[in-house]
Design a protein around this motif. Structure first.
Motif, PDB file in Angstrom:
ATOM      1  N   GLY A  86       0.729  -1.107   0.090  1.00 54.65           N
ATOM      2  CA  GLY A  86       0.008  -0.223   0.131  1.00 54.65           C
ATOM      3  C   GLY A  86       0.855   1.158   0.050  1.00 54.65           C
ATOM      4  O   GLY A  86       0.324   2.479   0.456  1.00 54.65           O
ATOM      5  N   ARG A  87       1.848   1.293  -0.472  1.00 50.77           N
ATOM      6  CA  ARG A  87       2.801   2.435  -0.553  1.00 50.77           C
ATOM      7  C   ARG A  87       2.427   3.481  -1.461  1.00 50.77           C
ATOM      8  O   ARG A  87       2.786   4.540  -1.573  1.00 50.77           O
ATOM      9  CB  ARG A  87       4.376   2.085  -0.636  1.00 50.77           C
ATOM     10  N   ARG A  88       1.993   2.861  -2.627  1.00 49.08           N
ATOM     11  CA  ARG A  88       1.778   3.667  -3.944  1.00 49.08           C
ATOM     12  C   ARG A  88       0.175   4.179  -3.735  1.00 49.08           C
ATOM     13  O   ARG A  88      -0.628   3.572  -3.150  1.00 49.08           O
ATOM     14  CB  ARG A  88       1.826   2.952  -5.024  1.00 49.08           C
ATOM     15  N   PRO A  89      -0.404   5.382  -4.450  1.00 49.14           N
ATOM     16  CA  PRO A  89      -1.585   5.829  -3.960  1.00 49.14           C
ATOM     17  C   PRO A  89      -2.692   4.889  -4.647  1.00 49.14           C
ATOM     18  O   PRO A  89      -3.728   4.616  -3.902  1.00 49.14           O
ATOM     19  CB  PRO A  89      -1.607   6.931  -4.941  1.00 49.14           C
ATOM     20  N   ASP A  90      -2.567   3.988  -5.793  1.00 47.50           N
ATOM     21  CA  ASP A  90      -3.531   3.128  -6.201  1.00 47.50           C
ATOM     22  C   ASP A  90      -3.548   1.892  -5.426  1.00 47.50           C
ATOM     23  O   ASP A  90      -4.656   1.456  -5.075  1.00 47.50           O
ATOM     24  CB  ASP A  90      -2.932   2.587  -7.702  1.00 47.50           C
ATOM     25  N   ALA A  91      -2.310   1.591  -4.751  1.00 46.49           N
ATOM     26  CA  ALA A  91      -2.450   0.181  -3.704  1.00 46.49           C
ATOM     27  C   ALA A  91      -3.026   0.847  -2.460  1.00 46.49           C
ATOM     28  O   ALA A  91      -3.870  -0.183  -2.026  1.00 46.49           O
ATOM     29  CB  ALA A  91      -0.888  -0.123  -3.558  1.00 46.49           C
TER      30      ALA A  91
END
Ligand code: KIV
Length: 291
Positions: A165-170
């Motif tokens: 969940g580090r990236r916005p989409d994740a």
């Protein structure tokens, strides 16, 4: 106030856990893993709210490198041991890999085995694709705890035990999965290995409690592995673990002291041995105690 309890007189139930949101003034839920009766008794006497018979059993008890090696029979065996301790805490049995992936029927059958062993709820890993299994379990009156983020049963698919969940989409996908799990009937959701900010977003976006491990302080509760809390092993030290004891060190000292006492002849001593009554010894021609 939390409706859950570390007060042994008050049972922790699925509805009381479901109602525990810190934003409503509840105090955080405390969950710890246990895999046997002594561990469950210790957790219960310490006043935890939930005991998870986790599939971490594979790594911390059975010596495997990942959690994929334990079967439903292993989990039943250890859930039953925990249940025999009759802890005050709610017992959650972990569904191992491949016990809930094949069909809803298979999932309910496997979860029922954990319930019959003494679990009061089950936990499974994964997001929206698990919805049919969760609905089948809820339909069979089996309470379900979800598990999102770093899901150890997906270790190969994730390419290792990596923060998720580090990236916005994740991050947004985690929020959407959490909502889907709540909608399907999960009474709480473990969030593992996600950034604090993302755990806070997920926790804010749902009405059931999140229980974090490596997910920061904004979750509605925390869970740690028993062996990590007690410092039973020092092979791995994930960043999110706080050790509260050095049971490994104390245990090595104790076993080494026992070995030394045996080798120098000071164990067992007279008080740790059984003796014949004097008249019986004399009948056998024994006078005085053997050294
Ligand atoms: O198996 C386990 O111990 C777990 C916790 C890490 C949440 O799933």
């Amino acid at each position: 106030m939390s409706s859950t309890a570390s007060n042994p007189a008050t049972a922790v139930t699925v509805p009381s856990v479901r109602a525990t949101k810190m934003r409503n003034g509840a105090r955080p839920l405390v969950m710890v893993t246990a895999y046997d009766a002594p561990g469950a008794r210790i957790a219960s006497e310490a006043g935890v709210d939930l005991i998870l018979v986790g599939d971490s059993l594979a790594m911390v008890v059975l010596g495997y490198d990942d959690t994929l090696q334990v079967t439903i029979d292993d989990m039943v065996h250890h859930t039953a041991a925990v249940a025999r301790a009759k802890p005050h805490a709610l017992i959650v049995g972990d569904l191992p890999w491949l016990s809930y992936h094949l069909s809803p029927e298979d999932t309910v059958r496997n979860a029922a085995a954990l319930i019959r062993a003494g679990a009061e709820a089950v936990k499974l890993e994964g997001g929206s694709k698990r919805i049919p299994m969760i609905e089948a379990l809820v339909d069979a009156e089996i309470p379900v705890m979800g598990h999102l983020g770093l899901t150890p049963q997906s270790v190969h698919a994730m390419g290792g035990f990596k923060v998720q969940g580090r990236r916005p989409d994740a991050a947004l996908a985690l929020v959407s999965d959490a909502k889907a799990l709540e909608h399907a009937g999960c009474f709480s959701i473990v969030l593992e290995g996600v950034p604090t900010e993302v755990a806070a977003m997920v926790t804010e976006s749902i009405g059931v409690p999140t229980i974090g491990i490596g997910a920061g302080p904004a979750c509605d509760g925390q869970v740690l592995v028993y062996h990590d809390v007690l410092g039973i092993e020092d092979r791995m030290a994930p960043k999110f673990v706080r050790r509260y004891a050095d049971v490994r060190g104390v245990s090595i000292e104790a076993v080494a002291a026992y070995a030394a006492d045996v080798r120098d002849g000071t164990f067992p001593g007279p008080d740790e041995s059984y003796h014949l009554a004097t008249e019986v010894a004399e009948t056998l021609g024994i006078y005085g105690s053997p050294t």
